[in-house]
Enzyme design. Sequence first.
Site, mmCIF file in Angstrom:
data_model
loop_
_atom_site.group_PDB
_atom_site.id
_atom_site.type_symbol
_atom_site.label_atom_id
_atom_site.label_comp_id
_atom_site.label_asym_id
_atom_site.label_seq_id
_atom_site.Cartn_x
_atom_site.Cartn_y
_atom_site.Cartn_z
ATOM 1 N N ASP A 143 -67.939 127.395 97.793
ATOM 2 C CA ASP A 143 -67.456 127.267 99.170
ATOM 3 C C ASP A 143 -66.753 128.518 99.668
ATOM 4 O O ASP A 143 -66.367 128.584 100.833
ATOM 5 C CB ASP A 143 -66.528 126.051 99.300
ATOM 6 C CG ASP A 143 -67.173 124.937 100.121
ATOM 7 O OD1 ASP A 143 -68.394 125.002 100.361
ATOM 8 O OD2 ASP A 143 -66.453 124.021 100.532
ATOM 9 N N LYS A 289 -64.366 119.641 100.129
ATOM 10 C CA LYS A 289 -65.250 119.352 98.991
ATOM 11 C C LYS A 289 -66.300 118.299 99.337
ATOM 12 O O LYS A 289 -67.435 118.353 98.832
ATOM 13 C CB LYS A 289 -64.406 118.881 97.798
ATOM 14 C CG LYS A 289 -65.210 118.607 96.539
ATOM 15 C CD LYS A 289 -64.292 118.145 95.426
ATOM 16 C CE LYS A 289 -65.068 117.735 94.187
ATOM 17 N NZ LYS A 289 -64.169 117.243 93.105
ATOM 18 N N ASP A 453 -62.914 111.512 97.385
ATOM 19 C CA ASP A 453 -63.547 110.858 96.251
ATOM 20 C C ASP A 453 -63.135 109.389 96.148
ATOM 21 O O ASP A 453 -63.979 108.506 95.977
ATOM 22 C CB ASP A 453 -63.210 111.595 94.950
ATOM 23 C CG ASP A 453 -61.769 112.128 94.937
ATOM 24 O OD1 ASP A 453 -60.929 111.562 95.668
ATOM 25 O OD2 ASP A 453 -61.496 113.080 94.206
#
Length: 740
Positions: A143, A289, A453
Amino acid sequence: MKGKEGSNHVPLFETRKGKGRVMHRLFAVSVFVGICLIWAYRVIHIPSRNENGRWVWFGLLAAELWFGLYWILTQALRWNQVYRSTFKDRLSQRYEKELPGVDIFVCTADPQIEPPMMVMNTVLSVMSYDYPTEKFSVYLSDDAGSDLTFYALMEASHFSKHWIPFCKKFKVEPRSPAAYFSSISDDSHGDDGNHSPSKDQAAVKKLYEEMESRIQAATRLGRISEEIKMTHKGFSQWDSYSSRQDHDTILQILIDGKDPLAIDIVGCTLPTLVYLAREKRPQHPHNFKAGAMNSLIRVSSKISNGPVILNVDCDMYSNNPQSVRDALCFFMDEEKGHEIAFVQFPQNFGNVTTNDIYGGSLRIIRDVEFHGLDGYGGPLYIGTGCFHRRETLLGREFSKENKIVLKSENVTKREENVLEFEENLKSLANCSHEKNTQWGNEMGLKYGCPVEDVITGLSIQCKGWKSVYFNSGRTGFLGVTTTTLPQTLVQHKRWSEGQFHILLSKYSPAWYANGRISSGLQLGYCCYSLWAPNCLATLFYSIVPSLYLLHGIPLFPQFTSLWFAPFVYVMFAKYTYSLAEFLSSGGTIHGWWNDQRIWLYKRTSSYLFAFVDTLLNSLGFSKSAFVISAKVSDQDVSERYEKEMMEFGDSSSMFTILATLAFLNLFSLIGAILKKVVATDGAIDTMLLQILLCGILVLINWPMYQGLFFRKDNGKMPSSSTVKSLVFALSVCTCFTFLY
């Protein structure tokens, strides 16, 4: 799970209930009775309107109500623990020729914080799995869009031709080169079952050190030399690069597993290896992310399309070459496998000190609480060391009728050459690709939360799927934990902020998950979601009883009163059980004491800032930010960490709060002694619990006092924080003295 060995469908995994469950439940009931008696004492003995401490009494009642109710939530994590084991031999006997494809995602975001050499060790460890190389592919998401990381991956792709056959020939463990070579002595000779004969070992080690030297030289230089750029066409993709927040998609297939020439030094096929830096533009949100993972899901679907996806953080290398097969034992079990969406491995860390000064091992979460969640339908998805069914990440709901059979999906045969293929794939990682789609909502990882997540795992479980926690045998993954107090507090601030954000979002386990997952799992999610609000009750209990001790005003029952018993029993039982739990998980007594200190520090600083920031974010006054934890430390910092000296370093608002609380309790205890409050007749009888509480708070802050007064090294408490906290603490004590 039980099955007969003679059956065609003997299970591929076994589930065992935790031992001592009946005894624990009886113990928990007794503690709950004690908590109820404490609540009763507070309600019955509320001071009259003319007595001192009436409103403080209400505050203590509220704090004790919170502590009691939160303790009940923590019991959901211990009430129904289960433990798993796998039968990999049965998997091989039954499915060796039908093993599914596996796509492995490694994510990195900053070459300064996450050094390329560390990332490459993680990549090489997963490239070396004991699994058919033609059936798995490795993808690195960068990234930062750094040509340094790309160069390191190019070097790793060359070294893998030697490293993979070396690992498989000599059954090397672990398969991170850095971890392996550091675990053996330089003068190892012969084959001891784990180590190779010295000749082969020396040759591969020399190749590794040469690769490491080249990568670190480029990293120190901060750029790639023109000579190196001429060695690979991939560097031309940086010609239009502006910055890490403004660049085109960069995609390069470094090893094409379908290419007959992609072989190692012994002629075996190499796994596919892909570098991806998705497009970034300042005017487009990139969703941290989660956005990187979703780009990888799309790109990999056109290259390998493995039905199983493993994602690992770049600092968490594979420590067990059999982990893929362990995960497949759950997915491919004939009776229960079709219910399982993801298999979560624990987070373990290789750099934890003996007494774990910062509580970075997450020992109780790892070895106790997640086993409890597993008993109610599965653990949280924690963003690393997790194997997923690709279909569940794409939003598919569970159905008993339509079972997902794991098999390698057919990828459309390429009509174009590799260069054209790479160019066509780039649009899948463009900023505009997700516009007017369900990506980040119903497909892929969820957007809009610092812990994408956890919220993704919850939404999968709410669609009827179960998850599994596998914490057995050789550790699956080893990472790097925080090595300074600032790193630790910032990390816990991000985690608790994200969890509290989930509680207040539309995906809240309190209402969104209601009726969709088991009540035990729902309580478990709420336990973590309520980390941040714990700051209020903890701050109140850390300040008010000590200040009232300074004035000799009792807030707890007398030693001779029967009401004294429930307070003592609850405190003794809770902390004795906590110590036993910690020791049974492999910890030390000193480590447990350190864990209690970090428990106090994060509740009074990290959680406080997380609580305030989440509320401000919910009201639209601030925006969420993703903070990457540093994976490297200076040499002197590392040395102090190894010696278990608490590292303060730079000035921080969190330090000001912690030091103020430490000063306040110290002044209260000293003031009470000087004013002879403690020595007064009957003081021990009426104020014993306050004296003990204040004394323990002073004792647990001993490393803080060392950093404030006695240390001279660079890791001491910054002078600015010391002065500010001293002034604040003296001001509070002085004001309180005049008010009373």
